[in-house]
Design a protein around this motif. Structure first.
Motif, PDB file in Angstrom:
ATOM      1  N   LYS A 102      66.140 101.588  63.538  1.00 40.72           N
ATOM      2  CA  LYS A 102      66.956 101.062  64.732  1.00 40.72           C
ATOM      3  C   LYS A 102      65.852 100.350  65.319  1.00 40.72           C
ATOM      4  N   PHE A 145      64.835  98.967  69.337  1.00 42.85           N
ATOM      5  CA  PHE A 145      65.305  99.149  70.811  1.00 42.85           C
ATOM      6  C   PHE A 145      64.155  98.299  71.481  1.00 42.85           C
ATOM      7  N   ASN A 173      60.514  97.866  70.103  1.00 44.18           N
ATOM      8  CA  ASN A 173      60.042  99.054  69.200  1.00 44.18           C
ATOM      9  C   ASN A 173      61.234  99.288  68.010  1.00 44.18           C
ATOM     10  N   PHE A 209      61.956 101.843  65.233  1.00 38.15           N
ATOM     11  CA  PHE A 209      62.270 103.058  64.568  1.00 38.15           C
ATOM     12  C   PHE A 209      62.431 103.351  63.453  1.00 38.15           C
ATOM     13  N   THR A 243      57.535 103.014  64.303  1.00 37.61           N
ATOM     14  CA  THR A 243      57.471 104.292  64.858  1.00 37.61           C
ATOM     15  C   THR A 243      58.257 105.076  63.739  1.00 37.61           C
ATOM     16  N   ARG A 251      60.304 108.401  62.683  1.00 32.06           N
ATOM     17  CA  ARG A 251      60.742 109.896  63.147  1.00 32.06           C
ATOM     18  C   ARG A 251      61.302 110.657  61.993  1.00 32.06           C
TER      19      ARG A 251
END
Ligand code: SF4
Lengths: 201, 406, 163
Positions: free
Chosen positions: C18, C20, C23, C25, C83, C85
């Motif tokens: 993803k 945004f 950034n 993810f 990032t 997660r």
């Protein structure tokens, strides 16, 4: 004078003489934990120069000090250290609570921050502000000197009588409920202490 | 500081009997803040250092979930209290990234100037107190005098000398005036002589050099592996500076150098900080002369900023707008997304990881605290050094307790 | 830039991506987390671990898991950020430790453990770091009140005459 003393001899009370000496050489123990500590440094540094009031001898050993300046917030983990330092200081001793955090918790109304050190140790002078300006701290030191001069006794009799905490005992109602809840929920090491909490009847 | 002998477990070797444990802190002048080390010593040699932290943990991140984006700036302020404005700028930088706000050119320049003043502010205190701990009191007094001038400058802009709470979402609290600009100009003029003086006092001072050179060595690999950022990383040869690599505010329009060194020891960190102050001064010189005119806040109609006070007091629209902006559920249009944005704070990469949730406060406001990460490397750096080197290494890492424990 | 396809072909199809703003993810399951992170470090140059943190999703509209743990990575040479997660759930929130990959993970994982109660297997020294050792709650969980449960008042009072 009736006794006919020579001119260069003064008669005074021992208390007054001792207080005069004590008040003009307060040795602060800076208990600087947070931002207020930087303002404490600024007070001692070039522009504001605490030395003008005889209180510049910052000693970092509590055994040598008589004025505890609590500068900055005190949190759960730190409070036992603060109490120990207070107990280590020799009598007579005084305490200035510097900054909103030390006085009342300030903006940090959270789980970890003690809501005012006066709940757990005696405090003689409160300096509001976040952080207080160096001028304010200077004023507090001058007031402290005045207080020492006014109330001090050689044997420290003025302290002996005060055996209740000088801080605000009643917590607000919400707080009381939370403490009760906490002792129900069993918080490990903390629960035992919770029952010894002072409660208003 | 009580000295207690360590219980010798068995008899690994004869010398073990001479191993001592020394408790350092949490209230100790050389820590400047509240951190505690338990050192295992062989004579004066540090065999092992175990840090204990949390003596100033005040729940910053929990508060971030309860205060709105503008209110939390007061808390962010109190994180690295040597450079409060740098934290504010970092916080609102992240918030603005979450909300998708593009600042006005004037605001960008203004924040850049403030950020650089804060870098000076931080380095001045850090270098001053490092020198103080190593026995040089004069540099501390000289530098503190300059800090007072910076206090005056930020006080003139914001009304508070220490915790300014000056930035707002989409702008700043008040615009600055020409008087302020002149103050900054004057500061830029008056700073170099003092800098030179301290430079002469310390940089080639035999005692200072002896006590810092070769102490607390951090190699480039270790610096990367231990996540070092900022001056600590740059002194170990990691060429990274977010101002250059990930430009924010007005940094891409300004000309400056990234100061690096390969020394990796305390002296290199000292030199990097000293040089960085000159670079900051260079940035300040350019920025203050080129500060654009125009509005300092973004357009009120965007529903992102608080309306200016005169319109709140004098018009009903302004009042309504202001009221809506401070209602938690009516103000900013916050996406339900996560965002990480970082700035180059004086101490290293200061970032905020924010989770948005349709209301103008964060669901989670995580700080990426450089001090925390730098202090974690302390045990690695101090091993096999002398006891007296502890303060030198601590000073060169610039550990700020409020940022360390939050 | 690491492409999603590359990651998917190496670590399984269920990796999601993803973006945004700027950034990126990458969502991975906790089973392959360690493989993904060590792969990213060894083969894609993500040599620096910027941060580890966690998020409590209790009562967050539309959330399916209780916690997310977030790893922020940085490629020092190119400046690329990523990032990662991963989700964990009660009653036994546990993840593999990445201390062996990055030394800085030591304290970061301890902090996550302290604040959220998420434990990391194979961590060399998983103790509370910020709160006192005897503290029993996990303060950053959403079901813990901001003002605590009265722990901050449980200290003996010292008065003037005792001092
Ligand atoms: S009163 Fe303000 S300046 Fe002082 S320690 Fe508290 S937050 Fe910091």
């Amino acid at each position: 004078m009736a006794v006919g003393l020579p001119e260069n001899i003064f008669i005074t009370r021992l208390d007054a003489a001792a207080n005069w000496a004590r008040s003009n050489s307060l040795w602060p123990m800076p208990f600087a934990t947070a931002c207020c500590g930087i303002e404490l440094m600024a007070t001692a540094a070039s522009r504001h120069d605490l030395a003008r009031f005889g209180a510049e001898v910052m000693r970092f050993s509590p055994r040598q000090c008589d004025l505890l300046i609590v500068a900055g917030r005190v949190v759960m983990k730190m409070l036992p250290v603060l109490q120990r330092i207070w107990l280590q200081m020799p009598e007579p001793k005084w305490c200035i609570s510097m900054g909103a955090c030390a006085c009342s918790g300030g903006v940090f109304d959270t789980y970890a921050v003690v809501q005012g050190v006066d709940r757990f140790i005696p405090v003689d002078m409160y300096v509001p502000g976040c952080p207080p300006r160096p001028e304010q701290l200077l004023a507090a030191v001058i007031d402290m000197q005045e207080k020492v001069r006014r109330t001090g006794t050689v044997m420290g009799r003025e302290f002996a009588a005060r055996d209740t905490s000088s801080g605000p005992t009643p917590f607000d109602l919400q707080e009381e409920h939370r403490i009760e809840d906490a002792s129900l929920i069993q918080l490990g090491g903390f629960s035992a202490a919770a029952t010894t909490m002072k409660r208003d009847a | 500081m009580p000295l207690t002998p360590v219980a010798t477990h068995g008899s690994e070797s004869k010398e073990r009997e001479y191993v001592w444990t020394l408790n350092f802190g949490p209230q100790h002048p050389a820590t400047h803040t509240t951190l505690r080390l338990v050192l295992t010593l062989d004579g004066e040699k540090v065999l092992q250092a175990v840090p204990y932290i949390g003596y100033l943990h005040s729940g910053f991140e929990k508060l971030g979930e309860h205060l709105d984006f503008n209110q939390y700036v007061t808390i962010a302020d109190r994180m690295n209290y040597l450079s409060p404005l740098a934290n504010e700028i970092a916080w609102h930088h992240s918030v603005e990234k979450l909300l998708g706000i593009e600042l006005t050119p004037r605001c960008k320049y203004l924040r850049t100037i403030l950020a650089e003043l804060m870098r000076l502010h931080d380095h001045l205190l850090n270098l001053g107190t490092t020198a103080l701990d190593l026995g040089g009191f004069t540099a501390f007094l000289y530098f503190f005098q300059q800090r007072e001038h910076i206090y005056d400058i930020v006080e003139l802009a914001s009304g508070q000398r220490f915790h300014t709470s000056y930035t707002r979402v989409g702008g700043v609290l008040f615009d600055v005036n020409t008087d302020w600009v002149n103050r900054v100009r004057k500061f830029i003029q008056n700073f170099p002589p003092v800098y030179e003086e301290v430079n002469r006092l310390l940089t080639k001072n035999r005692i200072f050099v002896d006590r810092t050179q070769g102490i607390g060595y951090l190699s480039r690999e270790d610096a990367i592996n231990l996540s070092a950022t900022g001056p600590v990383a740059r002194a170990s040869g990691v060429e990274r500076d977010l101002r250059r690599d990930d430009p924010y505010l007005a940094y891409n329009e300004l000309d400056f150098d990234v100061i690096c060194s390969t020394g990796g020891d305390c002296y290199a960190r000292y030199l990097v900080r000293m040089q960085e102050m000159l670079e900051s001064l260079r940035i300040l010189e350019q920025a203050i002369e080129n500060i654009p005119s125009g509005p300092v806040n973004i357009d009120v109609d965007s529903d992102m900023v608080l309306p200016p006070k005169p319109s709140v007091y004098r018009s009903i629209e302004g009042l309504i707008q202001h009221f809506e902006m401070i209602m938690p559920n009516r103000s900013h249009d916050v996406p339900r997304e996560e965002v990480y944005a970082a700035t180059e704070s004086p101490n290293g990469e200061l970032g905020f990881y924010i989770v948005g949730n349709n209301e103008s406060r964060a669901w989670r406001a995580r700080t990426r605290p450089p001090s925390f990460i730098h202090f974690a490397m302390f045990p690695h750096m101090i091993r096999d050094h002398q006891l007296s080197d502890v303060v030198a290494v601590l000073g060169s890492l610039n550990i700020i307790a409020a940022e360390l424990d939050r | 830039m690491v492409s999603l396809e590359e990651l998917q072909s190496r670590f399984g199809e269920e990796i999601r991506e993803k973006t945004f703003r700027d950034n990126r993810f990458i969502d991975v399951s906790s089973g392959v987390l360690l493989d993904v992170l060590s792969g990213l470090k060894a083969d894609f140059g993500f040599s620096m671990l910027i941060d580890i943190t966690a998020i409590d999703w209790l009562d967050y509209e539309g959330a399916t898991d209780r916690f997310s743990v977030v790893y922020l990575l940085l490629n020092v040479e190119t400046g690329e950020r990523l990032t990662i997660r991963t989700a964990v759930n009660l009653p036994d929130p546990q993840l593999p430790s990445v201390c062996a990959l990055w030394m800085s993970a030591d304290w970061l994982e301890r902090e996550v453990y302290d604040m959220f109660g998420i434990s990391f297997s194979d961590h060399p020294d998983l103790r509370r770091i910020l709160m006192p050792e005897e503290f029993a709650a996990f303060p950053l969980r959403k079901d813990y009140p901001l003002k605590g449960r009265g722990e901050r008042h449980n200290f003996p009072v010292i008065t003037r005459s005792e001092g």
